[in-house]
Write a protein that holds these residues in place. Structure first.
Motif, PDB file in Angstrom:
ATOM      1  N   UNK A  93       0.840  -1.196   0.000  1.00  0.00           N
ATOM      2  CA  UNK A  93       0.000   0.000   0.000  1.00  0.00           C
ATOM      3  C   UNK A  93       0.877   1.250   0.000  1.00  0.00           C
ATOM      4  N   UNK A  94       0.273   2.352  -0.418  1.00  0.00           N
ATOM      5  CA  UNK A  94       0.981   3.631  -0.427  1.00  0.00           C
ATOM      6  C   UNK A  94       0.797   4.330   0.919  1.00  0.00           C
ATOM      7  N   UNK A  95       1.587   5.343   1.158  1.00  0.00           N
ATOM      8  CA  UNK A  95       1.427   6.148   2.365  1.00  0.00           C
ATOM      9  C   UNK A  95       0.073   6.844   2.357  1.00  0.00           C
ATOM     10  N   UNK A  96      -0.392   7.226   1.184  1.00  0.00           N
ATOM     11  CA  UNK A  96      -1.711   7.860   1.089  1.00  0.00           C
ATOM     12  C   UNK A  96      -2.804   6.867   1.490  1.00  0.00           C
ATOM     13  N   UNK A  97      -2.643   5.597   1.107  1.00  0.00           N
ATOM     14  CA  UNK A  97      -3.610   4.576   1.520  1.00  0.00           C
ATOM     15  C   UNK A  97      -3.672   4.482   3.043  1.00  0.00           C
ATOM     16  N   UNK A  98      -2.522   4.557   3.698  1.00  0.00           N
ATOM     17  CA  UNK A  98      -2.485   4.512   5.165  1.00  0.00           C
ATOM     18  C   UNK A  98      -3.262   5.678   5.761  1.00  0.00           C
ATOM     19  N   UNK A  99      -3.141   6.836   5.150  1.00  0.00           N
ATOM     20  CA  UNK A  99      -3.813   8.031   5.664  1.00  0.00           C
ATOM     21  C   UNK A  99      -5.329   7.926   5.563  1.00  0.00           C
TER      22      UNK A  99
ATOM     23  N   UNK B  49      -6.950   5.093   6.378  1.00  0.00           N
ATOM     24  CA  UNK B  49      -7.356   4.014   7.288  1.00  0.00           C
ATOM     25  C   UNK B  49      -7.760   4.552   8.657  1.00  0.00           C
ATOM     26  N   UNK B  50      -8.512   5.633   8.695  1.00  0.00           N
ATOM     27  CA  UNK B  50      -8.838   6.292   9.953  1.00  0.00           C
ATOM     28  C   UNK B  50      -9.838   5.536  10.805  1.00  0.00           C
ATOM     29  N   UNK B  51     -10.512   4.551  10.281  1.00  0.00           N
ATOM     30  CA  UNK B  51     -11.469   3.774  11.070  1.00  0.00           C
ATOM     31  C   UNK B  51     -10.913   2.419  11.466  1.00  0.00           C
ATOM     32  N   UNK B  52      -9.588   2.270  11.424  1.00  0.00           N
ATOM     33  CA  UNK B  52      -8.948   0.996  11.723  1.00  0.00           C
ATOM     34  C   UNK B  52      -7.870   1.181  12.782  1.00  0.00           C
ATOM     35  N   UNK B  53      -7.493   0.069  13.382  1.00  0.00           N
ATOM     36  CA  UNK B  53      -6.323   0.071  14.259  1.00  0.00           C
ATOM     37  C   UNK B  53      -5.472  -1.129  13.863  1.00  0.00           C
ATOM     38  N   UNK B  54      -4.179  -0.967  14.023  1.00  0.00           N
ATOM     39  CA  UNK B  54      -3.252  -2.000  13.585  1.00  0.00           C
ATOM     40  C   UNK B  54      -1.918  -1.813  14.291  1.00  0.00           C
ATOM     41  N   UNK B  55      -1.123  -2.859  14.255  1.00  0.00           N
ATOM     42  CA  UNK B  55       0.256  -2.818  14.727  1.00  0.00           C
ATOM     43  C   UNK B  55       1.147  -2.585  13.523  1.00  0.00           C
TER      44      UNK B  55
ATOM     45  N   UNK C 141      -2.753   4.323  14.684  1.00  0.00           N
ATOM     46  CA  UNK C 141      -3.322   5.598  15.145  1.00  0.00           C
ATOM     47  C   UNK C 141      -2.266   6.572  15.669  1.00  0.00           C
ATOM     48  N   UNK C 142      -1.069   6.090  15.983  1.00  0.00           N
ATOM     49  CA  UNK C 142       0.047   6.968  16.355  1.00  0.00           C
ATOM     50  C   UNK C 142       0.916   7.297  15.144  1.00  0.00           C
ATOM     51  N   UNK C 143       1.124   6.307  14.298  1.00  0.00           N
ATOM     52  CA  UNK C 143       2.035   6.448  13.166  1.00  0.00           C
ATOM     53  C   UNK C 143       1.550   7.507  12.176  1.00  0.00           C
ATOM     54  N   UNK C 144       0.291   7.404  11.768  1.00  0.00           N
ATOM     55  CA  UNK C 144      -0.210   8.310  10.728  1.00  0.00           C
ATOM     56  C   UNK C 144      -0.153   9.778  11.173  1.00  0.00           C
ATOM     57  N   UNK C 145      -0.647  10.138  12.356  1.00  0.00           N
ATOM     58  CA  UNK C 145      -0.550  11.550  12.755  1.00  0.00           C
ATOM     59  C   UNK C 145       0.893  12.031  12.952  1.00  0.00           C
ATOM     60  N   UNK C 146       1.755  11.171  13.477  1.00  0.00           N
ATOM     61  CA  UNK C 146       3.112  11.594  13.811  1.00  0.00           C
ATOM     62  C   UNK C 146       4.103  11.498  12.658  1.00  0.00           C
ATOM     63  N   UNK C 147       3.855  10.648  11.691  1.00  0.00           N
ATOM     64  CA  UNK C 147       4.803  10.459  10.588  1.00  0.00           C
ATOM     65  C   UNK C 147       4.272  10.885   9.227  1.00  0.00           C
ATOM     66  N   UNK C 148       2.944  10.917   9.095  1.00  0.00           N
ATOM     67  CA  UNK C 148       2.366  11.170   7.770  1.00  0.00           C
ATOM     68  C   UNK C 148       1.465  12.394   7.712  1.00  0.00           C
TER      69      UNK C 148
ATOM     70  N   UNK D  78      -1.273  13.024   9.491  1.00  0.00           N
ATOM     71  CA  UNK D  78      -2.661  12.815   9.902  1.00  0.00           C
ATOM     72  C   UNK D  78      -3.490  12.050   8.882  1.00  0.00           C
ATOM     73  N   UNK D  79      -4.657  11.645   9.337  1.00  0.00           N
ATOM     74  CA  UNK D  79      -5.592  10.914   8.493  1.00  0.00           C
ATOM     75  C   UNK D  79      -6.337  11.884   7.587  1.00  0.00           C
ATOM     76  N   UNK D  80      -6.782  11.375   6.442  1.00  0.00           N
ATOM     77  CA  UNK D  80      -7.625  12.159   5.546  1.00  0.00           C
ATOM     78  C   UNK D  80      -8.985  11.484   5.474  1.00  0.00           C
ATOM     79  N   UNK D  81     -10.009  12.295   5.353  1.00  0.00           N
ATOM     80  CA  UNK D  81     -11.365  11.781   5.210  1.00  0.00           C
ATOM     81  C   UNK D  81     -11.772  11.889   3.755  1.00  0.00           C
ATOM     82  N   UNK D  82     -12.651  11.047   3.331  1.00  0.00           N
ATOM     83  CA  UNK D  82     -13.113  11.079   1.946  1.00  0.00           C
ATOM     84  C   UNK D  82     -13.647  12.456   1.578  1.00  0.00           C
ATOM     85  N   UNK D  83     -14.398  13.071   2.508  1.00  0.00           N
ATOM     86  CA  UNK D  83     -14.963  14.380   2.221  1.00  0.00           C
ATOM     87  C   UNK D  83     -13.854  15.405   1.916  1.00  0.00           C
ATOM     88  N   UNK D  84     -12.756  15.332   2.699  1.00  0.00           N
ATOM     89  CA  UNK D  84     -11.648  16.261   2.474  1.00  0.00           C
ATOM     90  C   UNK D  84     -11.048  16.050   1.096  1.00  0.00           C
TER      91      UNK D  84
END
Length: 125
Positions: free
Chosen positions: A6-12, A14-20, A97-104, A106-112
């Motif tokens: 997956x791309x970094x954008x794909x990770x951004x 995934x705001x309704x998921x949690x993962x290691x 949930x820590x990685x995306x805000x701190x490294x990427x 933040x998350x993006x929403x479809x509406x955005x």
């Protein structure tokens, strides 16, 4: 077992998921997934013969990373949190949930995304 790139954008998105997330996974990714599944089963984190059947790989900051989604697995989240802290130096483990805000950024929403696409489309006219 499936490993999906997956791309970094794909990770951004995934705001309704949690993962290691494990950082710095060099070599054969299938061996990493099998090894993590075996390790977490052996120490009682993965329960009732549950295993990570799907993992995602991505590259960031010159590191290959693996993401293990919590969907469809039975795990002891408290034990996993302790394991993650104890093995952080070895695996660079963090939560999605820590990685995306701190490294990427933040998350993006479809509406955005939709709003941005429409604005860009309007600017091009």
């Amino acid at each position: 077992m499936e490993i999906i790139s997956v791309s970094l954008h794909d990770l951004r998105k995934m705001n309704n998921s949690e993962a290691l997330i494990l950082q710095g996974c060099g070599g054969d990714l299938k061996e990493w997934v099998d090894g993590i599944n075996d390790m977490l089963t052996e120490i009682g984190i993965l329960q009732n013969e549950s295993r990570f059947e799907k993992a995602y790989s991505f590259h960031n900051e010159d590191l290959t990373c693996l993401l293990f989604p919590f969907d469809d697995v039975q795990l002891d989240i408290g034990k996993l949190a302790m394991w993650r802290l104890h093995t952080h130096e070895q695996f660079g483990g963090t939560w999605l949930s820590d990685y995306v805000p701190n490294r990427l950024g933040g998350f993006v929403l479809c509406e955005e995304e939709c709003d941005e696409s429409e604005e860009m489309g309007m600017e091009m006219m």
